[in-house]
Design a protein around this motif. Structure first.
Motif, PDB file in Angstrom:
ATOM      1  N   GLU A 165       0.828  -1.207   0.000  1.00 20.82           N
ATOM      2  CA  GLU A 165       0.000   0.000   0.000  1.00 20.82           C
ATOM      3  C   GLU A 165       0.865   1.261   0.000  1.00 20.82           C
ATOM      4  O   GLU A 165       0.540   2.245  -0.670  1.00 20.82           O
ATOM      5  N   THR A 166       1.956   1.230   0.745  1.00 11.08           N
ATOM      6  CA  THR A 166       2.853   2.378   0.800  1.00 11.08           C
ATOM      7  C   THR A 166       3.432   2.675  -0.571  1.00 11.08           C
ATOM      8  O   THR A 166       3.460   3.824  -1.021  1.00 11.08           O
ATOM      9  N   MET A 167       3.891   1.630  -1.256  1.00 13.92           N
ATOM     10  CA  MET A 167       4.483   1.849  -2.571  1.00 13.92           C
ATOM     11  C   MET A 167       3.430   2.297  -3.589  1.00 13.92           C
ATOM     12  O   MET A 167       3.722   3.097  -4.476  1.00 13.92           O
ATOM     13  N   ALA A 168       2.194   1.815  -3.445  1.00 15.91           N
ATOM     14  CA  ALA A 168       1.120   2.260  -4.345  1.00 15.91           C
ATOM     15  C   ALA A 168       0.858   3.746  -4.158  1.00 15.91           C
ATOM     16  O   ALA A 168       0.645   4.487  -5.123  1.00 15.91           O
ATOM     17  N   ALA A 169       0.869   4.203  -2.889  1.00 19.03           N
ATOM     18  CA  ALA A 169       0.653   5.623  -2.625  1.00 19.03           C
ATOM     19  C   ALA A 169       1.809   6.450  -3.153  1.00 19.03           C
ATOM     20  O   ALA A 169       1.627   7.514  -3.746  1.00 19.03           O
ATOM     21  N   LEU A 170       3.040   5.969  -2.947  1.00 17.98           N
ATOM     22  CA  LEU A 170       4.215   6.719  -3.387  1.00 17.98           C
ATOM     23  C   LEU A 170       4.326   6.751  -4.906  1.00 17.98           C
ATOM     24  O   LEU A 170       4.862   7.702  -5.469  1.00 17.98           O
ATOM     25  N   GLU A 171       3.838   5.719  -5.556  1.00 19.56           N
ATOM     26  CA  GLU A 171       3.894   5.710  -7.021  1.00 19.56           C
ATOM     27  C   GLU A 171       3.102   6.877  -7.596  1.00 19.56           C
ATOM     28  O   GLU A 171       3.428   7.404  -8.660  1.00 19.56           O
TER      29      GLU A 171
END
Length: 517
Positions: A410-416
């Motif tokens: 989820e963190t990487m999806a938000a940062l993307e």
């Protein structure tokens, strides 16, 4: 990202592998180039690359991987001498290093003017961060990145990407667990969904997330320099920053919090300093008193200001925490010794924060402040950054702000999609990061102890990027990650990135790696 890219395996762990598994994590910081000044610093591929605006990044990374593993973990870092700094907690990377500064890392990044080229810190050099193998359930790690905007105030975004979430085959217990959940064993791993991540503004750069809402209400006395050298824009920024600090404390600290105001300069005050506002929960009264900060004194009586502030803090109740915030831009040249006055206040139970600007002496600030110095001394090399330095103190007193928390996936999806960062957390409007000061970001990962066999042998790689773009003549910047206009609206913490799209955290971590057969 290909295997040849060999991403940095940075912060937040290399990711986990169950029994005997190998995991990696990479984090990067990147800034691109537009028609505006911009700069890029990237942890990707074990290097940081710098562009035209000159953003500098330094870091400290730790890994809580259990006791007795020093030699094993040190072998993973051929270019860094790993240290066991606490029982089972290892220092796996640090720039500037211990030999570069007569103190610890957090003191160096806050005391030094890291935009000064003579320090020759990270600005395009290769650095190793995380490169961990055999990470187990219950392990955790953290990287704190200190960022320095040199010269031009800049908007900053945080971005990233999950570059690998590999299954790497399955063991017998892993296969049995996955068969209960899936009809067909998936090609992708489950590790990214299992790792918990928290990102936050680490105001005192101490590698620890410190939430608010706990403890007794603070009883805060602002002790402000009113000498002539504080005039002009320096005085304007000091007034604005002190007012925002008072607002933050009285609106967000535990009920019953109070704030008072003391001025010192040596001229025009009894014994060199006067309390102009006694402790109160009336915000308008406090801000009205701060607005009268004259900045016209002919001397600097820091010690007298501390003594006067402590006299007022003696009125704090038994259920209040006495706190003093001292602002100065010079050296003490009248009245009692600041260190002696501060020692008396600290012995009486007062916690002291020191904020220095201009000609303030680091030695004096350290002597004034409570221990540890790195958590209580703040500074600014420019007048424009005073407001944000006050914001850092406010966040330290009230509680640090979470940028995002959730699973690694989820963190990487938000940062993307790009999360706009806020240079001043003390007010609602998003502000650019001021030049001439240090701000730190924390990134912590944890493999929950109750994670099950489904993550055995899995590995994860990811990048974390920081993008900076000048703010002058650029009031409505475009998010470089999704091409939307972010402007200077509210940057909401805890996973919601506005106005360029909402990233909602989940925080649920699926069980991880017990080895049963």
């Amino acid at each position: 990202m290909t295997d040849d890219d060999n991403p940095i395996r940075l912060s937040r762990r290399k990711v986990l592998g169950g029994l005997g598994g190998v995991g990696l994590a990479s984090a990067g910081a990147g800034l691109g180039t537009t028609a505006y000044f911009s700069d890029e610093e990237s942890f990707t591929d074990n290097s940081l690359t710098a562009g035209e605006l000159d953003l500098k990044l330094d870091y400290k990374s730790t890994y809580a991987g259990g006791p007795g593993r020093l030699d094993e973990i040190d072998e993973m870092y051929p270019d860094f001498d790993v240290e066991e700094i606490e029982d089972g907690v290892y220092l796996t990377g640090e720039v500037p290093g211990a030999g570069d500064y007569p103190g610890d890392w957090s003191g160096a990044v806050q005391d030094w003017d890291l935009c000064d080229p003579e320090h020759n810190l990270i600005n395009g050099d290769e650095i190793p961060v995380f490169n961990l193998e055999d990470v187990k359930p219950g392990d955790s790690g953290e990287v704190t990145i200190s960022l320095h905007i040199c010269d031009n105030a800049s908007w900053v975004w945080m971005g990233g990407e999950l570059t690998e979430n590999a299954q790497n085959g399955t063991t017998e217990p892993e296969n049995e667990t996955l068969s209960e959940e899936f009809e067909t064993i998936p090609d992708h791993g489950q590790l990214a969904d299992a790792v918990d991540v928290t990102m936050w503004y680490d105001e005192n750069c101490n590698n620890v997330y410190e939430p608010g809402g706990e403890g007794e209400p603070p009883c805060v006395q602002l002790v402000l320099d009113a000498s002539g050298s504080m005039s002009g824009s320096r005085n304007d920024e000091a007034i604005e920053g002190a007012k925002e600090l008072a607002d933050r404390i009285l609106s967000e600290a535990p009920a019953g919090s109070r704030v008072g105001v003391t001025f010192f300069s040596g001229d025009g005050y009894d014994s060199g300093a006067n309390t102009v506002q006694t402790l109160t929960d009336d915000l308008s009264a406090v801000q009205g008193a701060i607005d009268t900060l004259p900045a016209d004194g002919g001397s600097t009586a820091i010690g007298e200001g501390i003594a006067a502030g402590q006299a007022e803090l003696a009125n704090c109740g038994p259920d209040e925490d006495p706190v003093m915030v001292v602002l100065t831009d010079g050296r003490n040249n009248e009245g009692q010794d600041p260190a002696s006055a501060a020692t008396a206040a600290k012995n009486a139970g007062t916690e002291i924060f020191a904020l220095g600007v201009g000609g303030a002496q680091t030695q004096t600030l350290n002597e004034i402040a409570s221990d540890p110095d790195d958590a209580h001394v703040f500074g600014s090399t420019t007048n424009q950054a005073i407001n944000q330095a006050f914001s850092q103190i406010a966040e330290t007193i009230v509680g640090e702000t979470v940028i995002f928390e959730g699973s690694l996936a989820e963190t990487m999806a938000a940062l993307e999609d790009g999360i706009p960062l806020d240079g001043n957390r003390a007010n609602e409007a998003r502000e650019p990061f001021a030049g001439g000061m240090t701000q730190c970001l924390g990134f912590e990962w944890e493999v929950p102890a109750d994670v099950g066999n489904e993550i055995q042998t899995d590995s994860v790689m990811f990048d974390i990027d920081l993008y900076a773009e000048q703010s002058r003549h650029n009031e409505n910047p475009t998010n470089p990650y999704n091409e939307t206009v972010t402007g200077n609206g509210t940057a909401t913490p805890n996973g919601t990135a506005t106005p360029n799209g909402t990233a909602t955290p989940n925080g649920t971590a699926t069980p991880n790696g017990n080895n049963t057969s």
